[in-house]
Motif scaffolding. Sequence first.
Motif: not given
Length: 511
Positions: A54-70
Amino acid sequence: MNSEVPDPRLHSLVEGIVRIASGDLSTRIPHSGARDDVAAVIAGINLMADDLQTIYQELEERVESRTAMLRQAQVELERMALTDPLTQLANRTALNSVLSHALAETSRGELPPALLILDLDSFKGINDTLGHSAGDDVLRVIARRLQDAVRVTDTVARLGGDEFAVMLPKSNLVRARRVANRILKALSESLDIGDLRITCGTSIGVRVAEPGQSVDDLVMEADTAMYAAKAQPHSGIKVFEPALLYARRLQSLMVTEMREAILHDQLTLHYQPVVELATGRIEGVEALVRWNHPERGLLMPDQFIPLAEETGMIVELGHWVLRNAVRQLRDWQDRLPLDSQFSVRVNISTTELQNLELIEHVQDILRETGVDAANLIIELTESMAVTGGDVDKYSLSGLRQLGVQLEIDDFGTGYSSISYLRRLPVNVVKIDRSLIAGLGTDEEQGRFVEAVLHLIHACGLKAVAEGIETAEQAEELVRLGCGSGQGYYFGRPAPAESFEETLAQWSAVSE
């Protein structure tokens, strides 16, 4: 001797732990339903794997969101780097980029791009009279009109100030002229800025690229054509031709030579007397600059002053004229029996008036020479006094506080309104030569000049008439009540040495 049989679940437990540790968080250890210690460990490991997944999936989603923002921020930064913030048009960097691409396509056999560079004809006056906020509104309206005048595939850019460019890909001279005329028509129509209606013409330079041409050369040649268009009497279009480039290089050479002339005293001042009309007494002189060019001989002001104004050299040139004119006055005061009110007149340009160092420069010269400020008269055009902005008003106010006299030059060719004349910070008004020409022969002109003189005197100002060429004109001006005058009748502009002879002759006459 009997040994205990190992629990098969231990093997599965070890395998599961190894797989989870290697990163396979989907691994789950099977359990048999037993309720012993091994079953408890298996259940705990599986719960831990659930939490880690669960933690890993949330981290992946967060990284993907931050990457999109960048990525979005990078796109926005790139857009901002290529966009003029005021008009939202492309900027110079963006224009250079599309030109580079279009020129690369030309080298592969495509039609060449055409570049139009345009400069607004009266934008400075808008900024000075209406303020920079109104100026910004004008630029935004101009930007929209330019976009409406071209295709979506064309690039409209603001290069800075009131200078714009239009790039037409895969074009030719016929289309470039057609677009230029469309732009000329669109920008010649009045603009509504707030409650005001403004007309703002333009000058357009056109250049169709040639194979192998660089971006810098293309821009420079379109710019050269634009300056040639600007030199024409009215808003217009000029297509680049090699002769224009030669003229621009010649102009550049002349600027260099002018700078050398200032440094090495190739400039000289000629002086024309200003006379008290009723008595013939010389009240002062007007200092007029000449250029002793080493190859072209003596150059008159109209041969280099416009260039000095266009290139900004007028400030250096004006400083030279002012310093040397006041120094010459000091020399005459030391050697000649001059009246205590004998003055020297010096013309200044709009650029000089807007130079924040003007007041300090005048103060330094007066302090250096010991000349009284009241003996220095600075001449400025009527439009400079009337339409000047905050810096102009600051300079005029500062000069008045120093005690310097201010004179409106060429009165009668500009605004000539009593409401303006009453509030202008000046001491003297010089009546333009065009109003003097018919005196003595044209009664109607005489009545008109008389009315102008009444207007000037009613405002508490002194009047000087310029361009007096005959005794009849001088006599008529005395009859009409004009106090002072200058012109060829009293003396042509001459070097200091020759003027001293004129001064001696008129002094003898007045005695």
